[in-house]
Design a protein around this motif. Structure first.
Motif, PDB file in Angstrom:
ATOM      1  N   ASP A  69       0.800  -1.227   0.000  1.00  0.00           N
ATOM      2  CA  ASP A  69       0.000   0.000   0.000  1.00  0.00           C
ATOM      3  C   ASP A  69       0.833   1.279   0.000  1.00  0.00           C
ATOM      4  N   LEU A  72      -0.701   3.797  -2.391  1.00  0.00           N
ATOM      5  CA  LEU A  72      -2.062   4.025  -1.910  1.00  0.00           C
ATOM      6  C   LEU A  72      -2.069   4.973  -0.718  1.00  0.00           C
ATOM      7  N   ARG A  75      -0.941   8.588  -2.169  1.00  0.00           N
ATOM      8  CA  ARG A  75      -1.688   9.245  -3.240  1.00  0.00           C
ATOM      9  C   ARG A  75      -3.174   8.898  -3.280  1.00  0.00           C
ATOM     10  N   GLY A  76      -3.610   7.941  -2.484  1.00  0.00           N
ATOM     11  CA  GLY A  76      -5.025   7.592  -2.457  1.00  0.00           C
ATOM     12  C   GLY A  76      -5.852   8.670  -1.767  1.00  0.00           C
ATOM     13  N   THR A 105     -11.552   4.169  -0.792  1.00  0.00           N
ATOM     14  CA  THR A 105     -10.307   4.857  -1.117  1.00  0.00           C
ATOM     15  C   THR A 105     -10.180   4.867  -2.634  1.00  0.00           C
ATOM     16  N   TYR A 107      -8.104   5.149  -5.800  1.00  0.00           N
ATOM     17  CA  TYR A 107      -6.724   5.008  -6.265  1.00  0.00           C
ATOM     18  C   TYR A 107      -6.789   4.309  -7.619  1.00  0.00           C
ATOM     19  N   ASP A 111      -2.455   2.777 -11.403  1.00  0.00           N
ATOM     20  CA  ASP A 111      -1.416   3.129 -10.435  1.00  0.00           C
ATOM     21  C   ASP A 111      -1.160   1.970  -9.480  1.00  0.00           C
ATOM     22  N   LEU A 112      -2.224   1.309  -9.055  1.00  0.00           N
ATOM     23  CA  LEU A 112      -2.068   0.148  -8.180  1.00  0.00           C
ATOM     24  C   LEU A 112      -1.287  -0.956  -8.885  1.00  0.00           C
TER      25      LEU A 112
END
Length: 394
Positions: A69, A72, A75-76, A105, A107, A111-112
């Protein structure tokens, strides 16, 4: 084409580098279990492919538990409200204060995936991109295998102790799999758009309109996902930008509730709403996770969350089998996952009926029922608590 030789034998062979495959691979590598991921697309493709970005609290907890994470956390963004716009008016549900008082959340999935790829490689995992899985074999024996082909046309067999099918609803694992399933074809299609522009509001907006559904899904401060219900036979390129913005403005009642922030449309495609539930989701030494295990409509943003939770369940079971010699959890993998999948589908199905104009011979009656459900959701705290618990959780 030429046939090569690959003497590599992995403990777990994973098909597909989406959230399910990458979360599974990362957890296994973290436990010291050797894995190989085969992915048909390029690394650039999977790291740039825009998908849903709403993560449930349990998914966030799984990523945190296994050290996945980092991006996350920095930037989440939390998201705790949604808005419904209908002919009768509008109402907003701040679901962060309802039900279990949980929030999403936000995100972006690309990106993940980028984070998960980097971490998987850092942990020593082997990712073979631009490699197509062609055939699976010996799934009920001690050494299942997959025949794959590289971009250069070289075909290689690869053996493993177990195979995880995380390659989507149209991937090789699902095609190989012979299991009972129940399906629902909704005859509903969305025009899916990504726009380089801020959302009109910070909330998700659901437009329930006689011309068809429209939705606004914030993806970040400068990118917005829009959906427009359209004819199943439409060509996305035949929709002019003026027609798109006019339709969005009409169905989201932008004249009353604020002008849309237009911007360049940099991605468009069709999403056909369809649901399929398999039971079981394991055969021999092949186990399905993510979209391969269950095709779910995007109406309630459950797909990525089911993928993450399914990957955790499968990872724990594989670790117990490979490190402790206990296959009990593997034998119960379907029994653990399928009830969760069914619950997610039930809420997704409920949302579809809530958001789209009824069709068929009883459409007038069904429209009255739809209006009754929307009125109850707007006025009943009990109904709102039920909605919040199912909207955020699985």
């Amino acid at each position: 084409m030429h046939v090569g030789r690959d003497d590599r034998i992995a403990e777990v062979l994973i098909l597909g580098a989406g959230p399910a495959g990458l979360v599974l691979g990362n957890i296994l590598q973290g436990a010291g279990i050797d894995s190989v991921i085969l992915e048909r697309g390029s690394r650039a493709h999977i790291e740039q492919r825009a998908r849903a970005g709403f993560l449930a609290p349990e998914s966030v907890a799984v990523l945190g538990e296994y050290g996945l994470d980092g991006g996350l956390r920095t930037r989440g963004r939390t998201h705790d409200s949604c808005e419904f716009r209908t002919a009768a008016g509008r109402f907003e549900l701040s679901y962060g204060g309802l039900g279990r008082r949980e929030v999403h959340t936000v995100y972006p999935q690309q990106d993940l995936v980028t984070d998960l790829v980097a971490e998987y490689l850092r942990r020593g995992g082997e990712l073979r991109c631009e490699t197509t899985a062609l055939r699976l074999g010996d799934l009920h024996g001690d050494r299942p295998w997959v025949l794959s082909r590289t971009l250069e046309g070289v075909e290689n067999p690869l053996g493993a102790s177990y195979v995880a099918g995380c390659d989507g609803a149209r991937g090789l694992a699902r095609k190989t799999f012979a299991a009972p399933s129940s399906t629902c074809e909704y005859d509903i299609t969305w025009l899916a758009l990504l726009v380089q522009a801020p959302p009109t509001t910070d909330t998700v907006v659901y437009g329930v309109h006689r011309d068809g559904f429209a939705g606004q899904m914030p993806r970040g401060p400068e990118v917005t996902r829009y959906y427009l219900q359209c004819d199943p036979h439409d060509d996305p390129l035949h929709w002019s930008e003026q027609r798109i913005w006019n339709s969005l403005a009409t169905r989201l009642d932008a004249g009353r509730y604020g002008s849309l922030r237009a911007g360049p449309i940099f991605e468009r495609g069709l999403v056909r709403l369809r649901s399929e539930i398999l039971d079981p989701i394991q055969q021999g030494r092949l186990f399905l996770a993510g979209d391969a295990a269950s095709s779910i409509s995007p109406s309630a943003a459950k797909g990525a969350n089911l993928a993450i939770l399914g990957a955790r369940s499968l990872a724990r079971a594989l670790i117990a089998a490979l490190r402790g010699g206990d296959t009990t959890a593997l034998q119960r993998y379907s029994a653990e996952c399928v009830p969760r999948i069914r619950r997610a589908h039930e809420f997704s199905h409920w949302m579809i009926n809530l958001l789209h104009p009824p069709a068929g011979p009883n459409h007038a009656f069904e429209r009255d029922m739809q209006q009754a459900r929307l009125h109850s959701l707007a006025t009943s705290r009990t109904h709102q608590d039920f909605f919040a618990e199912n909207y955020v959780g699985i």
